[in-house]
Design an enzyme around this catalytic site. Structure first.
Site, PDB file in Angstrom:
ATOM      1  N   LYS A  79       1.047  -1.484   0.017  1.00 35.48           N
ATOM      2  CA  LYS A  79       0.225  -0.214   0.335  1.00 35.48           C
ATOM      3  C   LYS A  79       0.963   1.586  -0.181  1.00 35.48           C
ATOM      4  O   LYS A  79       2.328   1.205   0.473  1.00 35.48           O
ATOM      5  CB  LYS A  79      -0.920  -0.414   1.263  1.00 35.48           C
ATOM      6  CG  LYS A  79      -1.840   0.519   1.266  1.00 35.48           C
ATOM      7  CD  LYS A  79      -3.294  -0.158   0.362  1.00 35.48           C
ATOM      8  CE  LYS A  79      -4.280   0.936   0.341  1.00 35.48           C
ATOM      9  NZ  LYS A  79      -5.657   0.514  -0.569  1.00 35.48           N
ATOM     10  N   GLY A 179     -26.598   0.659   0.848  1.00 36.31           N
ATOM     11  CA  GLY A 179     -25.761   1.620  -0.096  1.00 36.31           C
ATOM     12  C   GLY A 179     -25.822   0.927  -1.703  1.00 36.31           C
ATOM     13  O   GLY A 179     -25.047   0.137  -2.211  1.00 36.31           O
TER      14      GLY A 179
HETATM   15  P1  NAD Z   1     -19.941   4.299  -4.239  1.00 31.20           P
HETATM   16  O1  NAD Z   1     -19.417   5.757  -3.329  1.00 31.20           O
HETATM   17  O2  NAD Z   1     -19.615   4.177  -5.720  1.00 31.20           O
HETATM   18  O3  NAD Z   1     -21.180   3.762  -3.338  1.00 31.20           O
HETATM   19  C1  NAD Z   1     -20.744   4.034  -1.641  1.00 31.20           C
HETATM   20  C2  NAD Z   1     -22.861   4.709  -1.824  1.00 31.20           C
HETATM   21  O4  NAD Z   1     -23.461   4.401  -0.260  1.00 31.20           O
HETATM   22  C3  NAD Z   1     -23.360   5.326  -2.067  1.00 31.20           C
HETATM   23  O5  NAD Z   1     -24.641   5.661  -2.953  1.00 31.20           O
HETATM   24  C4  NAD Z   1     -23.048   6.348  -0.396  1.00 31.20           C
HETATM   25  O6  NAD Z   1     -24.637   7.158  -1.429  1.00 31.20           O
HETATM   26  C5  NAD Z   1     -23.705   5.682  -0.096  1.00 31.20           C
HETATM   27  N1  NAD Z   1     -23.686   5.537   1.845  1.00 31.20           N
HETATM   28  C6  NAD Z   1     -22.342   6.177   2.012  1.00 31.20           C
HETATM   29  N2  NAD Z   1     -23.007   6.573   3.443  1.00 31.20           N
HETATM   30  C7  NAD Z   1     -23.710   6.021   3.734  1.00 31.20           C
HETATM   31  C8  NAD Z   1     -24.469   5.688   4.949  1.00 31.20           C
HETATM   32  N3  NAD Z   1     -24.376   6.051   6.032  1.00 31.20           N
HETATM   33  N4  NAD Z   1     -26.094   5.197   4.952  1.00 31.20           N
HETATM   34  C9  NAD Z   1     -26.011   4.771   3.477  1.00 31.20           C
HETATM   35  N5  NAD Z   1     -25.759   5.027   2.592  1.00 31.20           N
HETATM   36  C10 NAD Z   1     -24.566   5.461   2.307  1.00 31.20           C
HETATM   37  O7  NAD Z   1     -18.619   3.831  -3.584  1.00 31.20           O
HETATM   38  P2  NAD Z   1     -18.852   2.039  -4.214  1.00 31.20           P
HETATM   39  O8  NAD Z   1     -17.698   1.719  -5.194  1.00 31.20           O
HETATM   40  O9  NAD Z   1     -19.924   1.675  -4.326  1.00 31.20           O
HETATM   41  O10 NAD Z   1     -18.148   0.752  -2.633  1.00 31.20           O
HETATM   42  C11 NAD Z   1     -19.143   0.625  -1.880  1.00 31.20           C
HETATM   43  C12 NAD Z   1     -18.256  -0.161  -0.658  1.00 31.20           C
HETATM   44  O11 NAD Z   1     -17.235  -1.746  -1.127  1.00 31.20           O
HETATM   45  C13 NAD Z   1     -17.328   1.020  -0.500  1.00 31.20           C
HETATM   46  O12 NAD Z   1     -16.825   0.363   1.296  1.00 31.20           O
HETATM   47  C14 NAD Z   1     -16.133   0.395  -1.026  1.00 31.20           C
HETATM   48  O13 NAD Z   1     -14.746   0.638   0.210  1.00 31.20           O
HETATM   49  C15 NAD Z   1     -15.977  -1.107  -0.889  1.00 31.20           C
HETATM   50  N6  NAD Z   1     -15.798  -1.503  -2.126  1.00 31.20           N
HETATM   51  C16 NAD Z   1     -15.270  -1.472  -3.635  1.00 31.20           C
HETATM   52  C17 NAD Z   1     -14.787  -1.896  -4.284  1.00 31.20           C
HETATM   53  C18 NAD Z   1     -15.279  -1.290  -5.990  1.00 31.20           C
HETATM   54  O14 NAD Z   1     -14.923  -2.276  -6.678  1.00 31.20           O
HETATM   55  N7  NAD Z   1     -16.271  -0.435  -6.159  1.00 31.20           N
HETATM   56  C19 NAD Z   1     -14.225  -3.093  -4.296  1.00 31.20           C
HETATM   57  C20 NAD Z   1     -14.051  -3.422  -2.267  1.00 31.20           C
HETATM   58  C21 NAD Z   1     -14.474  -3.562  -1.985  1.00 31.20           C
END
Ligand code: NAD
Length: 354
Positions: A79, A179
């Site tokens: 990282k 989410g």
């Molecule tokens: P994103 O930002 O596109 O979506 C997150 C969603 O959660 C948003 O719509 C936001 O409004 C909502 N949100 C935030 N806080 C909230 C709360 N307190 N209550 C309800 N909803 C809430 O992110 P993403 O890429 O979809 O990722 C989602 C999660 O998965 C994150 O924790 C991210 O670290 C994890 N993740 C993502 C990936 C990836 O490929 N994008 C890979 C591994 C892990």
């Protein structure tokens, strides 16, 4: 530019970079490369001290080792962190310097996007090192990881269903997703298509409205979502939502979602186990994105069909985790760590034997 080493037990290499000309102050940690070069994102945060940044980079690098070992990405864990307030310190010179810092690891560390670092920043890093992944598909890279993460989570939810109810068929299963962003939104659609009864919540009301209008999902207000009884709860918003306050309120039999670091602390994995709730450890079920990125490192470069083939193994990895959890009577989170360590030790042993 001055690069200095920081000796940390249990880590292969940790280094600091200070560059007066650009203002760069960054750390790179390579935890373990037994299974391959250390891949992990680059994040930028206004850490209050270098100690705080070091704590973060060490914790995250080790987490990447475990995630990649269980996800069978053929990668190790690393990282990088840049200290600074993104709106104040970002510049072309800073990311060029960061590129030279990454290059100084000679491929032992490979970077990607993470918190507060976007594709345009990484494009600059790429002008100084080739050890950058997750750029656009047009540039020959693997592109946006989210659909792959969602695909892995969908397969993971099926695997949890099979473990709990004896069949991976999710038809009629009530799934509650917190989410519905890039990953959760896609997962909701995949589950609905497979016949699940999907309820969604999100603090972004416009997004909820748009998705429910398009796909007919049931909707619950975010602050009331734990009052909804469901079969599978899928946290896809943010970390630490499984904690001492929320776990007693959960009305589900299983948990499988994309959010990183869902457990506030390891003991919350035990609490879930005591409640008889089967938890798919976050870093096992959400590995689709890193698996997809890892394919860039294979000879011949990125191929989507290879990425999908590898993502299809997530259910197999979850089954192994559930087996270890039952075998050793430990939480599934701890079982996932144990599987990672077993795989790394086996690879070390076979290297010694050769
Ligand atoms: P994103 O930002 O596109 O979506 C997150 C969603 O959660 C948003 O719509 C936001 O409004 C909502 N949100 C935030 N806080 C909230 C709360 N307190 N209550 C309800 N909803 C809430 O992110 P993403 O890429 O979809 O990722 C989602 C999660 O998965 C994150 O924790 C991210 O670290 C994890 N993740 C993502 C990936 C990836 O490929 N994008 C890979 C591994 C892990």
């Amino acid at each position: 530019m001055e690069i200095s080493e920081i000796k940390v037990d249990g880590y292969e290499r940790v280094a600091r970079c200070r560059d007066q000309a650009s203002g760069l102050h960054a750390l790179i940690a390579v935890h373990d490369t037994t299974l391959g070069p250390a891949l992990g994102g680059m994040r930028m945060l206004p850490y209050v001290s270098e100690d705080e940044a070091l704590f973060d980079v060490l914790r995250l690098a080790k987490g990447m080792t475990y995630k990649s070992a269980v996800g069978e990405t053929g990668l190790g864990g690393g990282k990088s962190v840049i200290l600074g307030e993104p709106s104040k310190v970002k510049s072309r010179a800073l990311f060029e310097a960061m590129g030279r810092f990454v290059e100084s690891f000679g491929g032992q560390y490979i970077t990607a996007e993470d918190m507060n670092i976007g594709i345009p920043d990484l494009e600059i890093v790429k002008t100084r090192t080739r050890w950058v992944t997750g750029l656009s598909r047009e540039s020959g890279s693997s592109g946006n990881p989210s659909p792959y993460t969602a695909r892995g989570c969908f397969l993971g939810v099926q695997a949890v269903a099979e473990d709990v109810w004896g069949s991976k068929d999710v038809r009629g299963k009530r799934v509650l997703i917190q989410g519905v962003g890039a990953v959760g939104g896609r997962l909701a659609v995949l589950l609905k298509e497979a016949g699940a009864a999907v309820t969604i919540c999100d603090i972004n009301e416009a997004r909820v409205k748009e998705l429910s209008a398009a796909h007919g999902f049931a909707v619950v207000a975010d602050e009331k979502h734990l009052e909804v009884a469901c079969d599978i709860y899928s946290p896809c918003a943010r970390g630490a939502t499984l904690n001492g306050e929320t776990i007693p309120k959960l009305q589900c039999k299983a948990i499988g979602g994309a959010a990183n670091n869902q457990l506030l602390a390891p003991e919350h994995g035990d609490q879930l186990r005591q409640r008889g709730i089967q938890y798919a450890p976050d870093y096992v079920i959400n590995a689709g994105g890193i698996i997809n990125v890892g394919v860039e490192m294979l000879p011949g470069g990125y191929r989507e069909e290879e990425a999908l083939r590898r993502i299809d193994r997530i259910p197999h990895n979850l089954k192994k985790v559930f087996e270890i959890s039952r075998r050793d009577k430990i939480s599934t989170q701890l079982a996932a760590d144990r599987l990672a360590i077993e795989r790394i030790q086996a690879a070390k042993a076979s290297k010694v034997a050769r």
